[in-house]
Design an enzyme around this catalytic site. Structure first.
Site, PDB file in Angstrom:
ATOM      1  N   TRP A   1     -11.015  -2.542  -9.417  1.00  0.00           N
ATOM      2  CA  TRP A   1     -11.640  -2.226 -10.716  1.00  0.00           C
ATOM      3  C   TRP A   1     -12.344  -0.884 -10.662  1.00  0.00           C
ATOM      4  O   TRP A   1     -12.645  -0.281 -11.685  1.00  0.00           O
ATOM      5  CB  TRP A   1     -12.663  -3.301 -11.107  1.00  0.00           C
ATOM      6  CG  TRP A   1     -12.096  -4.642 -11.449  1.00  0.00           C
ATOM      7  CD1 TRP A   1     -12.285  -5.797 -10.746  1.00  0.00           C
ATOM      8  CD2 TRP A   1     -11.279  -5.003 -12.578  1.00  0.00           C
ATOM      9  NE1 TRP A   1     -11.635  -6.838 -11.363  1.00  0.00           N
ATOM     10  CE2 TRP A   1     -11.010  -6.385 -12.487  1.00  0.00           C
ATOM     11  CE3 TRP A   1     -10.743  -4.284 -13.654  1.00  0.00           C
ATOM     12  CZ2 TRP A   1     -10.237  -7.074 -13.427  1.00  0.00           C
ATOM     13  CZ3 TRP A   1      -9.967  -4.973 -14.594  1.00  0.00           C
ATOM     14  CH2 TRP A   1      -9.724  -6.335 -14.476  1.00  0.00           C
TER      15      TRP A   1
ATOM     16  N   HIS B   1       3.217   3.196  -8.849  1.00  0.00           N
ATOM     17  CA  HIS B   1       3.052   1.763  -9.123  1.00  0.00           C
ATOM     18  C   HIS B   1       4.321   1.201  -9.788  1.00  0.00           C
ATOM     19  O   HIS B   1       4.736   0.082  -9.506  1.00  0.00           O
ATOM     20  CB  HIS B   1       1.827   1.527 -10.020  1.00  0.00           C
ATOM     21  CG  HIS B   1       0.534   1.914  -9.355  1.00  0.00           C
ATOM     22  ND1 HIS B   1       0.230   1.549  -8.063  1.00  0.00           N
ATOM     23  CD2 HIS B   1      -0.539   2.629  -9.799  1.00  0.00           C
ATOM     24  CE1 HIS B   1      -0.968   2.033  -7.741  1.00  0.00           C
ATOM     25  NE2 HIS B   1      -1.443   2.694  -8.769  1.00  0.00           N
TER      26      HIS B   1
ATOM     27  N   SER C   1      -8.503  -5.729   4.274  1.00  0.00           N
ATOM     28  CA  SER C   1      -9.005  -5.479   2.910  1.00  0.00           C
ATOM     29  C   SER C   1      -9.273  -6.747   2.105  1.00  0.00           C
ATOM     30  O   SER C   1      -8.850  -6.856   0.951  1.00  0.00           O
ATOM     31  CB  SER C   1      -8.030  -4.568   2.155  1.00  0.00           C
ATOM     32  OG  SER C   1      -7.814  -3.377   2.841  1.00  0.00           O
TER      33      SER C   1
ATOM     34  N   GLY D   1       0.352   5.333  -4.491  1.00  0.00           N
ATOM     35  CA  GLY D   1      -0.213   6.606  -4.937  1.00  0.00           C
ATOM     36  C   GLY D   1       0.327   7.761  -4.103  1.00  0.00           C
ATOM     37  O   GLY D   1       0.801   8.772  -4.642  1.00  0.00           O
ATOM     38  N   ARG D   2       0.290   7.619  -2.780  1.00  0.00           N
ATOM     39  CA  ARG D   2       0.775   8.695  -1.895  1.00  0.00           C
ATOM     40  C   ARG D   2       2.261   8.968  -2.105  1.00  0.00           C
ATOM     41  O   ARG D   2       2.716  10.101  -2.097  1.00  0.00           O
ATOM     42  CB  ARG D   2       0.505   8.340  -0.431  1.00  0.00           C
ATOM     43  CG  ARG D   2      -0.911   8.669   0.010  1.00  0.00           C
ATOM     44  CD  ARG D   2      -1.274   7.992   1.286  1.00  0.00           C
ATOM     45  NE  ARG D   2      -1.553   6.577   1.081  1.00  0.00           N
ATOM     46  CZ  ARG D   2      -1.662   5.680   2.052  1.00  0.00           C
ATOM     47  NH1 ARG D   2      -1.474   6.041   3.297  1.00  0.00           N
ATOM     48  NH2 ARG D   2      -1.940   4.434   1.771  1.00  0.00           N
TER      49      ARG D   2
ATOM     50  N   ASP E   1       0.836  -1.202   0.000  1.00  0.00           N
ATOM     51  CA  ASP E   1       0.000   0.000   0.000  1.00  0.00           C
ATOM     52  C   ASP E   1       0.868   1.249   0.000  1.00  0.00           C
ATOM     53  O   ASP E   1       1.969   1.245   0.562  1.00  0.00           O
ATOM     54  CB  ASP E   1      -0.909  -0.040   1.255  1.00  0.00           C
ATOM     55  CG  ASP E   1      -2.127   0.841   1.101  1.00  0.00           C
ATOM     56  OD1 ASP E   1      -2.297   1.462   0.034  1.00  0.00           O
ATOM     57  OD2 ASP E   1      -2.912   0.914   2.066  1.00  0.00           O
ATOM     58  N   GLY E   2       0.343   2.303  -0.599  1.00  0.00           N
ATOM     59  CA  GLY E   2       1.022   3.607  -0.516  1.00  0.00           C
ATOM     60  C   GLY E   2       1.694   4.054  -1.798  1.00  0.00           C
ATOM     61  O   GLY E   2       2.367   5.095  -1.814  1.00  0.00           O
TER      62      GLY E   2
ATOM     63  N   LEU F   1      11.354 -20.463  -3.953  1.00  0.00           N
ATOM     64  CA  LEU F   1      10.312 -19.556  -3.445  1.00  0.00           C
ATOM     65  C   LEU F   1       9.055 -19.722  -4.290  1.00  0.00           C
ATOM     66  O   LEU F   1       9.138 -19.771  -5.522  1.00  0.00           O
ATOM     67  CB  LEU F   1      10.790 -18.092  -3.536  1.00  0.00           C
ATOM     68  CG  LEU F   1       9.744 -17.037  -3.162  1.00  0.00           C
ATOM     69  CD1 LEU F   1       9.502 -17.017  -1.654  1.00  0.00           C
ATOM     70  CD2 LEU F   1      10.191 -15.640  -3.621  1.00  0.00           C
TER      71      LEU F   1
ATOM     72  N   ASP G   1     -11.788  -5.003  -5.716  1.00  0.00           N
ATOM     73  CA  ASP G   1     -12.318  -3.642  -5.560  1.00  0.00           C
ATOM     74  C   ASP G   1     -11.545  -2.618  -6.397  1.00  0.00           C
ATOM     75  O   ASP G   1     -12.032  -1.513  -6.640  1.00  0.00           O
ATOM     76  CB  ASP G   1     -12.251  -3.213  -4.083  1.00  0.00           C
ATOM     77  CG  ASP G   1     -13.228  -4.007  -3.219  1.00  0.00           C
ATOM     78  OD1 ASP G   1     -14.311  -4.338  -3.727  1.00  0.00           O
ATOM     79  OD2 ASP G   1     -12.891  -4.283  -2.061  1.00  0.00           O
TER      80      ASP G   1
END
Ligand code: FPP
Length: 247
Positions: free
Chosen positions: A71, A39, A197, A25-26, A22-23, A133, A69
């Site tokens: 989309w 991204h 989420s 965009g910020r 997450d993050g 992995l 979500d």
């Protein structure tokens, strides 16, 4: 090779780590950049993280790349994310083969474009024998959806008239994911947010959580080592008393 300055205590069994990245965009907006630049930088963080996993004792890594979500985001951002994912699958093939990384994708496939689907299928087939992995990338993923699909299958002849065990249900979820993976040991979420989420709700039943304020594009081997070391210092009792778990 891991670039960490921390000393690492390797766990006894290989860990399954899930990451809610997450993050992006910020991170971009705070630099006056378009969100998609975040991204792109996030994809570089994915490469760094994958590379660091084996030396930290991580055997399975599940990355939340695109939730069902997501989309709802502007079409330009959705397209850019899909393009990044497709390019990642193509570009990472050689490196994955060399490093023994098996790539799998979990989530719905019926809403993905053919180029994305082709890239996924090629990556999965090419890397199927990777042993170092297991990298699972969640795309168009919703845990509730996966649970509902598994529950629906309980109506089939095979399950009717008998009681259902947790193992049965785990197997049904693994079938709908098309991959088998151990339960999640540790969930990491970046950017200071502290929620799940709709990520691996069944598989996270006994997971430990590590939240960091760091934005995903700034995530690196050191931060991953910090999370793993923190996880290893925890007393996991699975509902029992400490002594009972120790045997
Ligand atoms: C959340 O940040 C991130 C996503 C929705 C996408 C994650 C995608 C990547 C890291 C890039 C490609 C992935 C792979 C596996 C190659 P956000 O956009 O919601 O950030 P914000 O909350 O700051 O807006």
């Amino acid at each position: 090779m891991i670039q960490s300055s921390l000393s690492i205590i390797k766990p006894e069994t290989k860990l399954h780590v899930g990451i809610i990245m997450d993050g992006n965009g910020r991170w971009a907006v705070s630099r006056g950049l378009p969100r998609i630049a975040g991204h792109r930088a996030g994809a570089d963080a994915v490469r760094r993280t994958v590379e660091a996993c084996p030396s930290l004792g991580i055997g399975t890594l599940t990355l939340y790349a695109f939730s069902s979500d997501n989309w709802r985001r502007p079409q330009t951002e959705v397209n850019a994310l899909m393009r990044l994912l497709r390019i990642f699958m193509r570009k990472e093939l050689e490196r994955s083969l060399r490093n023994g990384v098996r790539i799998s994708v979990i989530g719905r496939r019926d809403r993905l474009s053919s180029p994305v689907l082709n890239a996924i299928e090629t990556a999965e087939k090419t890397t199927i024998n990777g042993q170092t992995l297991h990298l699972r990338i969640a795309i168009d993923y919703s845990s509730r959806y996966a649970i509902l699909r598994a529950a629906e299958r309980l109506r089939s002849q095979e399950y009717i008239n008998r009681s259902i065990t947790e193992e049965d249900f785990s197997r049904l979820i693994a079938d709908s994911d098309r991959t088998n993976a151990p339960e999640v040991d540790l969930v990491i979420r970046t950017s200071g947010e502290q929620r799940l989420s709709d990520f691996l709700l069944w598989e996270n039943a006994y997971a430990e959580f590590f939240f960091t304020k760091r934005m995903w594009p700034d995530f690196d081997a050191n931060e991953l080592a910090l999370a793993v070391n923190d996880f290893l210092s925890r007393d996991r009792r699975f509902g029992a008393l400490a002594q009972a778990v120790a045997g």
